[in-house]
Design a protein around this motif. Sequence first.
Motif, PDB file in Angstrom:
ATOM      1  N   ARG A  10      81.405  39.925 -74.788  1.00  0.00           N
ATOM      2  CA  ARG A  10      82.835  40.238 -74.850  1.00  0.00           C
ATOM      3  C   ARG A  10      83.584  39.489 -75.938  1.00  0.00           C
ATOM      4  NH1 ARG A  10      86.484  36.919 -71.408  1.00  0.00           N
ATOM      5  NH2 ARG A  10      87.679  38.814 -71.063  1.00  0.00           N
ATOM      6  N   GLU A  13      82.775  42.311 -78.954  1.00  0.00           N
ATOM      7  CA  GLU A  13      83.007  43.738 -78.741  1.00  0.00           C
ATOM      8  C   GLU A  13      83.799  43.912 -77.438  1.00  0.00           C
ATOM      9  OE1 GLU A  13      82.414  46.115 -80.764  1.00  0.00           O
ATOM     10  OE2 GLU A  13      80.848  45.376 -82.119  1.00  0.00           O
ATOM     11  N   PRO A  14      84.465  45.051 -77.260  1.00  0.00           N
ATOM     12  CA  PRO A  14      85.211  45.274 -76.015  1.00  0.00           C
ATOM     13  C   PRO A  14      84.307  45.128 -74.788  1.00  0.00           C
ATOM     14  CG  PRO A  14      85.787  46.943 -77.640  1.00  0.00           C
ATOM     15  CD  PRO A  14      84.626  46.181 -78.205  1.00  0.00           C
ATOM     16  N   GLU A  15      84.755  44.359 -73.837  1.00  0.00           N
ATOM     17  CA  GLU A  15      83.923  43.984 -72.697  1.00  0.00           C
ATOM     18  C   GLU A  15      83.462  45.181 -71.882  1.00  0.00           C
ATOM     19  OE1 GLU A  15      86.826  42.985 -69.025  1.00  0.00           O
ATOM     20  OE2 GLU A  15      87.017  41.577 -70.697  1.00  0.00           O
ATOM     21  N   THR A  17      81.451  47.486 -72.446  1.00  0.00           N
ATOM     22  CA  THR A  17      81.210  48.753 -73.133  1.00  0.00           C
ATOM     23  C   THR A  17      79.782  48.786 -73.655  1.00  0.00           C
ATOM     24  OG1 THR A  17      81.948  47.894 -75.277  1.00  0.00           O
ATOM     25  CG2 THR A  17      83.628  48.899 -73.849  1.00  0.00           C
ATOM     26  N   THR A  54      92.045  46.810 -69.851  1.00  0.00           N
ATOM     27  CA  THR A  54      90.936  47.033 -70.779  1.00  0.00           C
ATOM     28  C   THR A  54      90.903  48.433 -71.389  1.00  0.00           C
ATOM     29  OG1 THR A  54      89.476  47.592 -68.918  1.00  0.00           O
ATOM     30  CG2 THR A  54      89.471  45.303 -69.694  1.00  0.00           C
ATOM     31  N   THR A  55      91.837  49.307 -71.016  1.00  0.00           N
ATOM     32  CA  THR A  55      91.863  50.646 -71.600  1.00  0.00           C
ATOM     33  C   THR A  55      93.309  51.030 -71.925  1.00  0.00           C
ATOM     34  OG1 THR A  55      92.267  52.076 -69.670  1.00  0.00           O
ATOM     35  CG2 THR A  55      90.025  51.227 -69.962  1.00  0.00           C
ATOM     36  N   ASP A  73      90.302  55.150 -73.806  1.00  0.00           N
ATOM     37  CA  ASP A  73      89.774  54.273 -74.850  1.00  0.00           C
ATOM     38  C   ASP A  73      89.654  52.870 -74.274  1.00  0.00           C
ATOM     39  OD1 ASP A  73      89.290  52.637 -77.057  1.00  0.00           O
ATOM     40  OD2 ASP A  73      90.597  53.806 -78.383  1.00  0.00           O
ATOM     41  N   ALA A  74      88.425  52.362 -74.214  1.00  0.00           N
ATOM     42  CA  ALA A  74      88.182  51.016 -73.676  1.00  0.00           C
ATOM     43  C   ALA A  74      88.132  49.965 -74.778  1.00  0.00           C
ATOM     44  CB  ALA A  74      86.883  51.006 -72.872  1.00  0.00           C
ATOM     45  N   GLY A  75      88.623  50.315 -75.967  1.00  0.00           N
ATOM     46  CA  GLY A  75      88.659  49.398 -77.099  1.00  0.00           C
ATOM     47  C   GLY A  75      87.777  49.878 -78.229  1.00  0.00           C
ATOM     48  N   ASN A  76      88.355  49.959 -79.430  1.00  0.00           N
ATOM     49  CA  ASN A  76      87.610  50.382 -80.626  1.00  0.00           C
ATOM     50  C   ASN A  76      86.944  51.747 -80.448  1.00  0.00           C
ATOM     51  OD1 ASN A  76      88.315  47.893 -81.652  1.00  0.00           O
ATOM     52  ND2 ASN A  76      86.284  46.976 -81.323  1.00  0.00           N
ATOM     53  N   GLU A  78      85.594  52.877 -77.778  1.00  0.00           N
ATOM     54  CA  GLU A  78      84.546  52.856 -76.750  1.00  0.00           C
ATOM     55  C   GLU A  78      85.063  53.441 -75.433  1.00  0.00           C
ATOM     56  OE1 GLU A  78      81.200  51.627 -76.800  1.00  0.00           O
ATOM     57  OE2 GLU A  78      81.586  51.864 -78.940  1.00  0.00           O
TER      58      GLU A  78
END
Length: 234
Positions: A10, A13-15, A17, A54-55, A73-76, A78
């Motif tokens: 984490r 990168e987005p945790e 994912t 987280t999203t 979207d859970a980040g970037n 993902e």
Amino acid sequence: MFIIGHRGARAVEPENTLAALERGIACADLVEVDLRLTKDGIPVAIHDATVDRTTNGTGPVKGHTIEELATLDAGNGERIPTLHEILDLLHGDVGLVVEIKEPGTEAIIVSVLMNRLPERLFLVSFHPGSVAMAKQLLAGADVGLIYSEKTGDPLGLARSARADIILPRWDRVSREVVEQAHNAGLLVVPWVLNSEEEFGEAARLGIDGFATDDPCFARRYLEEQGLERPAPAR
């Protein structure tokens, strides 16, 4: 000491994912995910009870179907992955640590795991009842009790839950706890260690492994210090 990639990796990168898990797999002995169920009963990897932090969505995880969660979207870019997708991602001898976030979800989670058991599997939870249920449902797996607060007898609680591992928060670890756990046949795997100073102190205390947000950073340190030790086989 063995390394667990906390929520994949984490720090980079987005945790929770697939991107975080891929980064964790590159350097960790095992990768860890937090599992909850969707509205339609699908195990997915997300830490919080809601998707808000987280999203780009809102509301409880259990209030969304898997199709609805797939749009978030859970980040970037993902997505929130399913347990099936996580198992498809694992390769080689990298193991999986599953944190059961919600009591009552154990049977569904185990039923998915049994279709493709990882090489090494730890089933862990803050809830002693979930730990005991996981052991009952999947006797071959190592199960562990997580704790963060001061408790009078964490080892007794772990034994009553049929745990093989204790996973204390790092500030709850002492030489006495490690020695008592080892004398009771329990592994000691604290969380979350992220600095060279913490890795070094963990080695001095004789812990078995640890969770970290940046597994590759931890791996480089262990290799330089000659402190690697393989995780126990399932």
